[in-house]
Design an enzyme around this catalytic site. Structure first.
Site, PDB file in Angstrom:
ATOM      1  N   LYS A   1       0.832  -1.204   0.000  1.00  0.00           N
ATOM      2  CA  LYS A   1       0.000   0.000   0.000  1.00  0.00           C
ATOM      3  C   LYS A   1       0.866   1.253   0.000  1.00  0.00           C
ATOM      4  CE  LYS A   1      -1.897   1.887   3.622  1.00  0.00           C
ATOM      5  NZ  LYS A   1      -2.698   2.158   4.831  1.00  0.00           N
TER       6      LYS A   1
ATOM      7  N   ASP B   1      -6.690   0.952   1.108  1.00  0.00           N
ATOM      8  CA  ASP B   1      -6.722   1.025   2.571  1.00  0.00           C
ATOM      9  C   ASP B   1      -8.104   0.587   3.044  1.00  0.00           C
ATOM     10  OD1 ASP B   1      -8.400   3.120   1.955  1.00  0.00           O
ATOM     11  OD2 ASP B   1      -7.400   4.572   3.250  1.00  0.00           O
TER      12      ASP B   1
END
Length: 214
Positions: free
Chosen positions: A124, A142
């Site tokens: 991420k 997320d």
């Protein structure tokens, strides 16, 4: 998990997102690729607002890997002690800064593999840096994007990698660059976890979420 929306529905959703906010921006404050990388690494299990509050004093004195090394772990810890998991994050930032200096000439690499090889940098974080700094159409999933993707039908998936793939596969190319920003902002401020603001949602009529609130 909602069913996957078709191309036309997804195109309409992102057309509305674009009309509402043509150039969405990330909310983490930074001045260069390195400070962006550090800010994103610090943001794990912390709010952007909390990270920004800490880095406003940090980045003026340590905006390059070498300056961060000069500041040292103790100095860094003092700046970020209001952030969750600050001790481990301080260790990771010092370690990644050393690697950047020794192996990358003090520059942040534009390769996902090289970024993920850095301490404390996961997929991420790497995708955020690739997207926000290098302007690659990388999708950083997320909790907000995972929730929105599954509720709405934009990108349903059982885990973050599946949602990332669904965004890449189903969101039209013209929206790929800003897709994760539109989704994170919508998930953060409208499609909230506990009290989604469905009445104010600009994609309410398309969204597949069965428990829509007024």
């Amino acid at each position: 998990m909602a069913r996957q929306l078709d191309y036309h529905a997804i195109h309409e959703i992102f057309s509305r997102f674009r009309a509402s906010d043509p150039e969405p921006k990330g909310e983490l404050e930074h001045v260069n690729a390195y400070t962006l990388l550090v800010a994103v690494a610090l943001s794990a299990q912390a709010t952007d607002a909390g990270v920004n509050k800490a880095t406003r004093g940090l980045f003026p004195v340590a905006d390059t890997p070498q300056k961060m090394l000069d500041l040292g772990e103790a100095g860094l810890t003092d700046h970020i002690k209001t952030i969750g998991l600050f001790r481990q994050k301080a260790k990771n930032v010092i370690r990644l800064s050393r690697i950047l200096v020794e192996d990358h000439g003090g520059e942040v690499p534009s390769s996902r593999a090289a970024l993920q090889a850095l301490p404390g940098v996961g997929r991420k974080t790497a995708n955020v840096v690739l997207n926000m700094w290098w302007r690659f159409p990388a999708q950083a999933v997320d909790t907000h994007i995972f929730r929105l993707g599954n509720r709405s039908g934009i990108a349903p998936g059982k885990d973050v990698v599946a949602v990332e793939r669904a965004i890449e596969d189903n969101v039209p190319a013209e929206f790929q660059l800003h897709a994760h920003h539109w989704m994170i902002l919508h998930g953060r401020y409208t499609c909230k976890a506990r009290k989604p603001q469905c009445g104010a949602c600009l994609i309410r009529d398309i969204c597949q979420y069965e428990e829509k609130s007024l």
